[in-house]
Design an enzyme around this catalytic site. Sequence first.
Site, PDB file in Angstrom:
ATOM      1  CB  SER A   1      -8.758  -9.478   7.875  1.00  0.00           C
ATOM      2  OG  SER A   1      -7.469  -9.370   7.295  1.00  0.00           O
TER       3      SER A   1
ATOM      4  CD  GLU B   1     -12.610  -0.005  -3.991  1.00  0.00           C
ATOM      5  OE1 GLU B   1     -11.419  -0.346  -3.868  1.00  0.00           O
ATOM      6  OE2 GLU B   1     -13.346   0.274  -3.028  1.00  0.00           O
TER       7      GLU B   1
ATOM      8  CG  ASP C   1      -3.984  -2.766  -1.314  1.00  0.00           C
ATOM      9  OD1 ASP C   1      -4.989  -2.836  -2.046  1.00  0.00           O
ATOM     10  OD2 ASP C   1      -4.010  -2.987  -0.080  1.00  0.00           O
TER      11      ASP C   1
ATOM     12  CB  SER D   1      -0.897  -0.003   1.239  1.00  0.00           C
ATOM     13  OG  SER D   1      -0.069   0.091   2.388  1.00  0.00           O
TER      14      SER D   1
END
Length: 334
Positions: free
Chosen positions: A237, A146, A94, A56
């Site tokens: 997660s 996205e 990311d 990231s």
Amino acid sequence: MVNYKDLGLVNTREMFKRAVAGGYAIPAFNFNTMEQMQAIVQAAVETKSPVIMQVSKGARNYANATILRYMAEGAVAYAKELGCAHPEIVLHLDHGDSFELCKDCIDMGFSSVMYDGSSLPYEENIRISRQVVEYAHKFDVTVECELGVLAGVEDEVAAEESHYTKPEEVIDFATRTGCDSLAISIGTSHGAYKFKPEQCTRDPKTGKLVPPPLAFDVLHEIEEKLPGFPIVLHGSSSVPQDEVDTINKYGGNLPDAVGIPEEQLRLASKSAVCKINIDSDSRLAMTAAIRKYLAEHPDHFDPRQYLKPARENMKKMYIHKIVNVLGSDGKLAQ
Ligand SMILES: [Zn+2]
């Protein structure tokens, strides 16, 4: 200018095609440290799984972009040293938040980038996504874009409220941007606090929060609009409660940390979802092992002593995800 192919990395195109057809998902694990990198590579080699190592903007700030790139190059060499003749390792950006950042990563050897324009107006998201795709494809780098907004905090990505991806927009978006995969919002969320207690129910036996289910109806609608198109889930997660309990037992304070149940991710893996992002679980596994070790060995101060069990614990978690949740074990091309 470094091309990822010279580093032994691969892009996501072929592995996503196989994952969609085969009904499994490729793990995308975030990394910032050598121990995370080692654990990811060991897990991928032992399970014969393709793997996406992602970085990231926050990781670039923490570890330095150049160092992370060499770590990915080292990951390929390490996988070979561990006996994997043809590792399939992707180095992925990311949440790239600008064309310049994506270009910078492509120029320094990333094999895949995400451009995240999900917080921008729709047309602006398309315009910059398209710009990234045009540049990336010149070098055969794959691009994830996205649509829809995830709640939660991950590094510098933060949003108060989530907005599910609108299925009626996906054909237009995928066609006009030319993206290779699409990250969607169906109720996953970034961080270890994915849901507020008032969004959940509580298990009467354990007192633990039970999160609301993912919006599989939205996922299925998107799949119908874009048959076979690679779909990505962020913020996935599971926030394993045994790790949270260990952290809390040894001086931590993570009340009501809650994630996405693994059965739901398993179900999603069998659909067009072909990349599942897991970051917080690695952080929790590392922190739990370190807290426990230091509490039990107050006289130790050599970082290798507590980072070794931390690395082992992360590796165990990565293997569990690959084998029991995503189903990508044994899925190397050769
Ligand atoms: Zn994300």
